[in-house]
Design a protein around this motif. Sequence first.
Motif, mmCIF file in Angstrom:
data_model
loop_
_atom_site.group_PDB
_atom_site.id
_atom_site.type_symbol
_atom_site.label_atom_id
_atom_site.label_comp_id
_atom_site.label_asym_id
_atom_site.label_seq_id
_atom_site.Cartn_x
_atom_site.Cartn_y
_atom_site.Cartn_z
ATOM 1 N N SER A 294 30.946 38.988 47.875
ATOM 2 C CA SER A 294 29.724 37.867 47.795
ATOM 3 C C SER A 294 28.978 38.049 49.106
ATOM 4 C CB SER A 294 30.626 36.669 47.891
ATOM 5 O OG SER A 294 31.332 36.351 48.961
ATOM 6 N N THR A 299 34.420 36.142 49.246
ATOM 7 C CA THR A 299 34.800 36.484 47.813
ATOM 8 C C THR A 299 34.778 37.654 47.440
ATOM 9 O OG1 THR A 299 34.278 34.065 47.438
ATOM 10 C CG2 THR A 299 34.832 35.530 45.502
ATOM 11 N N LEU A 300 35.780 38.181 46.797
ATOM 12 C CA LEU A 300 36.031 39.601 46.185
ATOM 13 C C LEU A 300 35.753 39.472 44.730
ATOM 14 C CD1 LEU A 300 35.972 42.794 47.190
ATOM 15 C CD2 LEU A 300 38.554 42.415 46.270
ATOM 16 N N TYR A 301 34.939 40.072 44.214
ATOM 17 C CA TYR A 301 34.722 40.176 42.612
ATOM 18 C C TYR A 301 35.140 41.479 42.241
ATOM 19 C CZ TYR A 301 31.726 36.063 43.060
ATOM 20 O OH TYR A 301 31.385 34.717 43.357
ATOM 21 N N TRP A 316 36.587 39.155 37.526
ATOM 22 C CA TRP A 316 37.352 38.110 38.203
ATOM 23 C C TRP A 316 36.851 37.939 39.592
ATOM 24 C CZ3 TRP A 316 42.349 36.351 36.009
ATOM 25 C CH2 TRP A 316 42.672 36.781 35.011
ATOM 26 N N LYS A 317 37.422 36.844 40.137
ATOM 27 C CA LYS A 317 37.210 37.038 41.686
ATOM 28 C C LYS A 317 38.291 36.317 42.523
ATOM 29 C CE LYS A 317 35.739 31.996 41.334
ATOM 30 N NZ LYS A 317 34.539 30.998 41.749
ATOM 31 N N SER A 319 39.466 34.776 46.318
ATOM 32 C CA SER A 319 39.256 34.580 47.819
ATOM 33 C C SER A 319 39.723 35.204 48.835
ATOM 34 C CB SER A 319 39.413 32.936 48.190
ATOM 35 O OG SER A 319 40.719 32.590 48.081
ATOM 36 N N PRO A 328 43.610 35.400 42.144
ATOM 37 C CA PRO A 328 42.532 35.575 41.327
ATOM 38 C C PRO A 328 42.209 34.623 39.982
ATOM 39 C CG PRO A 328 44.137 37.486 41.544
ATOM 40 C CD PRO A 328 44.753 36.491 41.946
ATOM 41 N N LEU A 331 36.437 34.657 35.771
ATOM 42 C CA LEU A 331 34.962 34.138 35.523
ATOM 43 C C LEU A 331 34.676 33.531 34.480
ATOM 44 C CD1 LEU A 331 32.691 36.716 37.346
ATOM 45 C CD2 LEU A 331 34.259 35.253 38.344
ATOM 46 N N MET A 346 27.513 41.979 43.341
ATOM 47 C CA MET A 346 26.794 40.703 43.675
ATOM 48 C C MET A 346 25.824 40.900 44.816
ATOM 49 S SD MET A 346 26.838 37.276 43.511
ATOM 50 C CE MET A 346 28.063 36.815 42.783
ATOM 51 N N LEU A 352 24.720 38.037 40.199
ATOM 52 C CA LEU A 352 25.741 39.063 39.991
ATOM 53 C C LEU A 352 25.072 39.998 38.804
ATOM 54 C CD1 LEU A 352 28.835 39.688 39.636
ATOM 55 C CD2 LEU A 352 29.050 38.038 37.713
#
Length: 649
Positions: A294, A299-301, A316-317, A319, A328, A331, A346, A352
């Motif tokens: 992000s 945040t990791l997607y 998925w995401k 923190s 996880p 979304l 992102m 996204l």
Amino acid sequence: MKNKAILFITFLSLIATVGFAQEKQPAGGKKADKQYDKYAYIDATKTYERVAAKGYKSAEMFMKLGNAYYFNAELDKANKWYDELFAMGTDVDPEYYYRYAQTLKSVKNYTKADQMMAKFAEKSGDDVRAKLYKSKQDYMDEIKANSGRYKIEDAGINTKYSDYGSAFFGNKVVFASSRDTGNFSQKKHKWNNQYFLNLYSAENTPEGALAAPVKFAKNVNSRFHEDTPVFTKDGKTMYFTRNNFNNGKKGKDANRTTLLKIYKATLLEGDKWSDATELPFNSNNHSVAHPTLSADEKTLYFASDMEGTRGQSDLWKVSINGDTFGTPENLGPTINTEGKETFPTMTDENELYFATDGHPGLGGLDIFMAKLKEDGTFAAPINVGEPANSPKDDFAYLIDTKTRKGFLSSNRDGGLGFDDIYKFLETRKLVCEQTLSGIVTDLETGEVLANTKVTLFDDKFNKLKEVMSDDKGFYDMGTVECGKPYYVRAEKELYETKEQKITISKTTGKTDLPIQLEKKVKPVTVGDDLAKAFGIKIIYFDLDKWNIRPDAALELEKILDVMKQYPNMKIDVRSHTDCRASHKYNEKLSDRRAKSTVAWLVANGVNADRLTGKGYGETRLVNKCADGVQCTEEEHQANRRSEFIITAL
């Protein structure tokens, strides 16, 4: 894509098989089945094709031939065998209607593809892809509207092998490639006889071209697959995808398949990176791949088929809390379908981008964009259109939001290899973006009004946002929706509350809405025009008439009220016309109207000695619009006015 080390190796095992009353097993069929089950697709495909060429027909064989090409992303070839399958008229699982529709799109037979999607929707029940098709049957119109926004060309670094999935790293572009770099110990993948993927980098030259690629982070590259890196803004941390391979050992799931995981490495010095460590939500039993960060890097997607995935792969995401990670989160159905959602990116504009074959598109994987809203949810995804998308697989979208330049990957026709990287320039943004702002001022003096409360409402008067104007009278509502009507209300002590309707433009830009507020208490003195205090421009009369109309009476009531409050006030009523008609006619008509106005005030309680009235016709024009001068109706209107000049207090 043909080299499917990217998401997901294991999805090949998810190919649906349906029980049929089998016809006679053709010669060579059992051997081909064995090869197929081992995923030795190239050999199995040739065997099946040779058997089919002898005239044998089997629904299961046609399914496997179609699937072999479908899951190897050669949709046009898969189309041939799905054609044969459906020509047999055998009942098949609903998923085959979806796959057949996708392959039909790859050969641009959109009419028949829509027919297959309609049947898929009929047979598949609550499948999100079916619901999306039903709700977006005009999806081709949307794609057409979003098309033509890119100048796209070969990135200049492609080979006959697979090249895809780029990331920015300073002035470099880092990507994955299965090219042979002369390492004799490098292994080839048994599916397609290509080398395993490694990370490479190419410098962005001042001319905008990419320099010759070199291997990137040699101590991170292993003898298995690495791809899709993402870097923190300071360039010190890298997340990337790799086969389940740690400390020289391969991890395998219950089926003895080596899946994909996300790893993290830290830049030590120069170009040397620390040993890669896997993230805690990885597992030997599911794949996790294609990380992206992000804008705030909290945040990791990523893409995964972990438990809770609704399709072949979902986005998925999770923190990021320093060196630890949260749980996880999927979304959800706005993004994810029963198909493949993969390769998320992102941007710093909270957009996204991702690839999917589950949302209506042109065929194969299409690139979509979904805007992250302020409440943390995503808006409905939008297809980015042609030429970024094609009937084949298009994925791994990357854009510099400042220059609108970027890269995407595709196995579209005309490329050099299995997958190729293309560079692009976006000439028009996908989503119309408008901001709404303005300055609040005093209507009479033009003075800026600080600390004015300004509230934004939608067209149903739902409150959306409230701000205060700054010391320069400026207010800013931020981003608003293009083409949508809004109401803006301004409130300040000692001023009349004002509400204005504004319809936002349908093209990207800025909407400026100045607000002028009137004082509730308006000081007046001898010589002032009382009409200006109330915004009375003219007392209207019917054509060639001088009797007071109901709408004129409403305005005169304001004058009457003030004169009753101030019994010593005297008023001179003056009526004016524009230059049209003769001087004599205008003078007489305006005089009758002025005297009619005086008569109305007297009839409603004002002593006659407090009032005078006269018509001036066209003798006191406020602009250039005299006889013979070309003027607009608005300019003529400025001369047609009523004045109530205070002569005594």
